[in-house]
Design a protein around this motif. Structure first.
Motif, PDB file in Angstrom:
ATOM      1  N   CYS A 151       1.043  -1.204  -0.079  1.00 10.38           N
ATOM      2  CA  CYS A 151       0.068   0.229  -0.595  1.00 10.38           C
ATOM      3  C   CYS A 151       0.903   1.339   0.215  1.00 10.38           C
ATOM      4  O   CYS A 151       0.480   2.309   0.675  1.00 10.38           O
ATOM      5  CB  CYS A 151      -0.749   0.175   1.334  1.00 10.38           C
ATOM      6  SG  CYS A 151      -0.329  -0.134   2.541  1.00 10.38           S
ATOM      7  N   ALA A 152       2.011   0.714  -0.566  1.00 14.96           N
ATOM      8  CA  ALA A 152       3.089   2.506  -0.432  1.00 14.96           C
ATOM      9  C   ALA A 152       2.436   3.493  -1.326  1.00 14.96           C
ATOM     10  O   ALA A 152       1.997   3.518  -2.284  1.00 14.96           O
ATOM     11  CB  ALA A 152       4.053   1.666  -1.072  1.00 14.96           C
ATOM     12  N   GLY A 153       2.570   4.995  -0.855  1.00 19.04           N
ATOM     13  CA  GLY A 153       1.602   5.243  -1.144  1.00 19.04           C
ATOM     14  C   GLY A 153       0.047   6.204  -1.149  1.00 19.04           C
ATOM     15  O   GLY A 153       0.068   6.918  -1.974  1.00 19.04           O
ATOM     16  N   GLU A 154      -0.467   5.018  -0.634  1.00 23.45           N
ATOM     17  CA  GLU A 154      -1.756   5.272  -0.038  1.00 23.45           C
ATOM     18  C   GLU A 154      -1.943   5.758   1.352  1.00 23.45           C
ATOM     19  O   GLU A 154      -1.436   5.167   2.171  1.00 23.45           O
ATOM     20  CB  GLU A 154      -2.123   3.525  -0.796  1.00 23.45           C
ATOM     21  CG  GLU A 154      -2.948   3.380  -2.215  1.00 23.45           C
ATOM     22  CD  GLU A 154      -3.298   4.679  -2.825  1.00 23.45           C
ATOM     23  OE1 GLU A 154      -4.334   4.825  -2.243  1.00 23.45           O
ATOM     24  OE2 GLU A 154      -2.681   4.330  -4.319  1.00 23.45           O
ATOM     25  N   PRO A 155      -3.623   6.076   1.344  1.00 17.43           N
ATOM     26  CA  PRO A 155      -3.522   6.451   2.626  1.00 17.43           C
ATOM     27  C   PRO A 155      -3.988   5.127   3.534  1.00 17.43           C
ATOM     28  O   PRO A 155      -4.012   4.783   2.585  1.00 17.43           O
ATOM     29  CB  PRO A 155      -5.041   7.119   2.137  1.00 17.43           C
ATOM     30  CG  PRO A 155      -4.251   8.076   1.603  1.00 17.43           C
ATOM     31  CD  PRO A 155      -3.616   6.485   0.307  1.00 17.43           C
ATOM     32  N   ARG A 156      -3.444   5.038   4.692  1.00 15.65           N
ATOM     33  CA  ARG A 156      -4.007   3.765   5.612  1.00 15.65           C
ATOM     34  C   ARG A 156      -4.715   4.080   7.106  1.00 15.65           C
ATOM     35  O   ARG A 156      -4.231   5.329   7.309  1.00 15.65           O
ATOM     36  CB  ARG A 156      -3.008   2.681   5.368  1.00 15.65           C
ATOM     37  CG  ARG A 156      -1.660   3.342   6.237  1.00 15.65           C
ATOM     38  CD  ARG A 156      -0.561   2.524   6.308  1.00 15.65           C
ATOM     39  NE  ARG A 156       0.990   3.257   6.463  1.00 15.65           N
ATOM     40  CZ  ARG A 156       1.022   2.399   7.752  1.00 15.65           C
ATOM     41  NH1 ARG A 156       0.648   1.258   8.315  1.00 15.65           N
ATOM     42  NH2 ARG A 156       2.523   2.666   8.270  1.00 15.65           N
ATOM     43  N   ALA A 157      -5.026   2.512   7.534  1.00 19.76           N
ATOM     44  CA  ALA A 157      -5.526   3.234   8.907  1.00 19.76           C
ATOM     45  C   ALA A 157      -4.040   2.652   9.250  1.00 19.76           C
ATOM     46  O   ALA A 157      -3.280   2.354   8.997  1.00 19.76           O
ATOM     47  CB  ALA A 157      -6.490   2.206   9.391  1.00 19.76           C
ATOM     48  N   MET A 158      -4.125   3.589  10.877  1.00 19.40           N
ATOM     49  CA  MET A 158      -2.557   2.800  11.945  1.00 19.40           C
ATOM     50  C   MET A 158      -2.846   2.530  12.847  1.00 19.40           C
ATOM     51  O   MET A 158      -3.768   3.922  13.708  1.00 19.40           O
ATOM     52  CB  MET A 158      -1.805   4.307  11.727  1.00 19.40           C
ATOM     53  CG  MET A 158      -1.416   4.656  10.509  1.00 19.40           C
ATOM     54  SD  MET A 158       0.118   5.950  10.483  1.00 19.40           S
ATOM     55  CE  MET A 158       1.217   4.902  11.112  1.00 19.40           C
ATOM     56  N   ARG A 159      -2.547   2.158  14.067  1.00 15.62           N
ATOM     57  CA  ARG A 159      -2.623   1.830  15.127  1.00 15.62           C
ATOM     58  C   ARG A 159      -2.072   3.113  15.839  1.00 15.62           C
ATOM     59  O   ARG A 159      -0.500   3.392  15.556  1.00 15.62           O
ATOM     60  CB  ARG A 159      -2.379   0.475  15.681  1.00 15.62           C
ATOM     61  CG  ARG A 159      -3.136  -0.205  14.878  1.00 15.62           C
ATOM     62  CD  ARG A 159      -2.746  -1.676  15.535  1.00 15.62           C
ATOM     63  NE  ARG A 159      -2.415  -1.731  16.949  1.00 15.62           N
ATOM     64  CZ  ARG A 159      -2.119  -3.480  17.329  1.00 15.62           C
ATOM     65  NH1 ARG A 159      -1.395  -4.677  16.661  1.00 15.62           N
ATOM     66  NH2 ARG A 159      -1.416  -3.215  18.711  1.00 15.62           N
ATOM     67  N   TYR A 160      -2.811   3.360  17.040  1.00 14.92           N
ATOM     68  CA  TYR A 160      -2.223   4.249  18.016  1.00 14.92           C
ATOM     69  C   TYR A 160      -0.634   4.404  18.042  1.00 14.92           C
ATOM     70  O   TYR A 160       0.168   5.303  17.728  1.00 14.92           O
ATOM     71  CB  TYR A 160      -3.526   3.834  19.499  1.00 14.92           C
ATOM     72  CG  TYR A 160      -2.664   5.448  20.062  1.00 14.92           C
ATOM     73  CD1 TYR A 160      -2.966   6.623  19.832  1.00 14.92           C
ATOM     74  CD2 TYR A 160      -1.817   4.934  21.650  1.00 14.92           C
ATOM     75  CE1 TYR A 160      -2.855   7.757  20.990  1.00 14.92           C
ATOM     76  CE2 TYR A 160      -1.094   6.191  22.351  1.00 14.92           C
ATOM     77  CZ  TYR A 160      -2.053   7.197  22.059  1.00 14.92           C
ATOM     78  OH  TYR A 160      -1.072   8.355  22.892  1.00 14.92           O
ATOM     79  N   SER A 161       0.159   2.680  18.308  1.00 16.49           N
ATOM     80  CA  SER A 161       1.233   2.237  18.809  1.00 16.49           C
ATOM     81  C   SER A 161       1.940   3.091  17.870  1.00 16.49           C
ATOM     82  O   SER A 161       3.333   3.155  17.771  1.00 16.49           O
ATOM     83  CB  SER A 161       1.294   1.202  19.765  1.00 16.49           C
ATOM     84  OG  SER A 161       0.495  -0.144  18.589  1.00 16.49           O
ATOM     85  N   GLU A 162       1.563   3.075  16.853  1.00 16.92           N
ATOM     86  CA  GLU A 162       1.973   3.184  14.864  1.00 16.92           C
ATOM     87  C   GLU A 162       2.536   4.646  15.346  1.00 16.92           C
ATOM     88  O   GLU A 162       3.857   4.791  14.778  1.00 16.92           O
ATOM     89  CB  GLU A 162       1.560   2.943  14.455  1.00 16.92           C
ATOM     90  CG  GLU A 162       1.537   1.412  13.939  1.00 16.92           C
ATOM     91  CD  GLU A 162       0.536   0.683  11.955  1.00 16.92           C
ATOM     92  OE1 GLU A 162       2.031   0.665  11.514  1.00 16.92           O
ATOM     93  OE2 GLU A 162      -0.507   0.187  12.928  1.00 16.92           O
ATOM     94  N   LEU A 163       1.474   5.498  15.723  1.00 14.95           N
ATOM     95  CA  LEU A 163       1.299   6.916  15.224  1.00 14.95           C
ATOM     96  C   LEU A 163       2.731   7.065  16.012  1.00 14.95           C
ATOM     97  O   LEU A 163       3.423   8.362  16.588  1.00 14.95           O
ATOM     98  CB  LEU A 163      -0.146   7.144  15.423  1.00 14.95           C
ATOM     99  CG  LEU A 163      -0.755   7.590  14.523  1.00 14.95           C
ATOM    100  CD1 LEU A 163      -2.012   7.727  14.530  1.00 14.95           C
ATOM    101  CD2 LEU A 163      -0.398   8.160  12.863  1.00 14.95           C
ATOM    102  N   LEU A 164       2.565   6.734  17.389  1.00 11.40           N
ATOM    103  CA  LEU A 164       3.096   7.026  18.649  1.00 11.40           C
ATOM    104  C   LEU A 164       4.873   6.807  18.268  1.00 11.40           C
ATOM    105  O   LEU A 164       5.578   8.010  18.181  1.00 11.40           O
ATOM    106  CB  LEU A 164       3.057   6.840  19.927  1.00 11.40           C
ATOM    107  CG  LEU A 164       3.324   6.654  21.233  1.00 11.40           C
ATOM    108  CD1 LEU A 164       3.289   8.362  21.436  1.00 11.40           C
ATOM    109  CD2 LEU A 164       3.313   6.036  22.503  1.00 11.40           C
ATOM    110  N   ARG A 165       4.973   5.645  17.619  1.00 13.11           N
ATOM    111  CA  ARG A 165       6.134   5.435  17.623  1.00 13.11           C
ATOM    112  C   ARG A 165       6.827   6.258  15.981  1.00 13.11           C
ATOM    113  O   ARG A 165       8.487   6.891  16.502  1.00 13.11           O
ATOM    114  CB  ARG A 165       6.316   4.293  17.100  1.00 13.11           C
ATOM    115  CG  ARG A 165       6.801   3.146  17.925  1.00 13.11           C
ATOM    116  CD  ARG A 165       7.376   1.457  17.684  1.00 13.11           C
ATOM    117  NE  ARG A 165       6.261   0.845  17.127  1.00 13.11           N
ATOM    118  CZ  ARG A 165       5.605   0.664  17.528  1.00 13.11           C
ATOM    119  NH1 ARG A 165       4.827  -0.088  18.599  1.00 13.11           N
ATOM    120  NH2 ARG A 165       4.115   0.097  15.696  1.00 13.11           N
TER     121      ARG A 165
END
Length: 147
Positions: free
Chosen positions: A57-71
């Motif tokens: 999914c490179a280059g496409e918007p995607r859902a992210m987990r809270y922990s991914e965003l935090l890192r």
């Protein structure tokens, strides 16, 4: 005296939005969306974030987990990330999905409205990254002249 419908009143109010007027609600919205964490969260959920190795999914918007965003967002505190995500959800820019797993999985994704704002902020982020060397050189030159 002519009466106006609710739709007409909304249309009149929309025309009256002017961020140069102190009481305009669009000014508060500009204040919120110009925040660095908002810009970085939108960029992360948009196509700018590094994706997991092997993800298609490179280059496409995607859902992210809270922990991914935090890192990913170096320097953001849990409190600031939570507050910013809540405000973005309240404004309808992101959706929050809770999956009942053990432990519970929470993910965030851009809405259509959030995606339209992401398209605008992507240019700002790219501009800042592209022109940082010039800005730093200008700051150094200015500081040398004024001291």
């Amino acid at each position: 005296m002519a009466t106006t419908t609710a739709a007409q009143q909304r249309a009149q109010a929309k025309v009256a939005y002017d961020a140069f007027v102190a009481a305009c609600p669009s000014r508060r919205l500009l204040d919120r969306i110009s925040d660095k964490w908002v810009t970085l969260i939108l960029s992360a959920l948009g196509s700018d974030a590094p994706h997991r190795p092997g993800a298609d999914c490179a280059g496409e918007p995607r859902a992210m987990r809270y922990s991914e965003l935090l890192r990913l967002l170096a320097g953001v505190s849990q409190k600031m990330l939570t507050q910013t995500l809540r405000s973005l959800e309240r404004d309808g820019l992101v959706t929050r999905t809770v999956t009942p797993t053990v432990p519970v999985t929470v993910s965030y994704e851009l809405t259509d409205l959030g995606l339209s704002l992401y398209e605008m902020t992507r240019g700002l982020k790219s501009w800042a990254e592209r022109h940082m060397d010039e800005v730093l050189a200008n700051r150094e030159s200015y500081d040398t002249r004024t001291t």
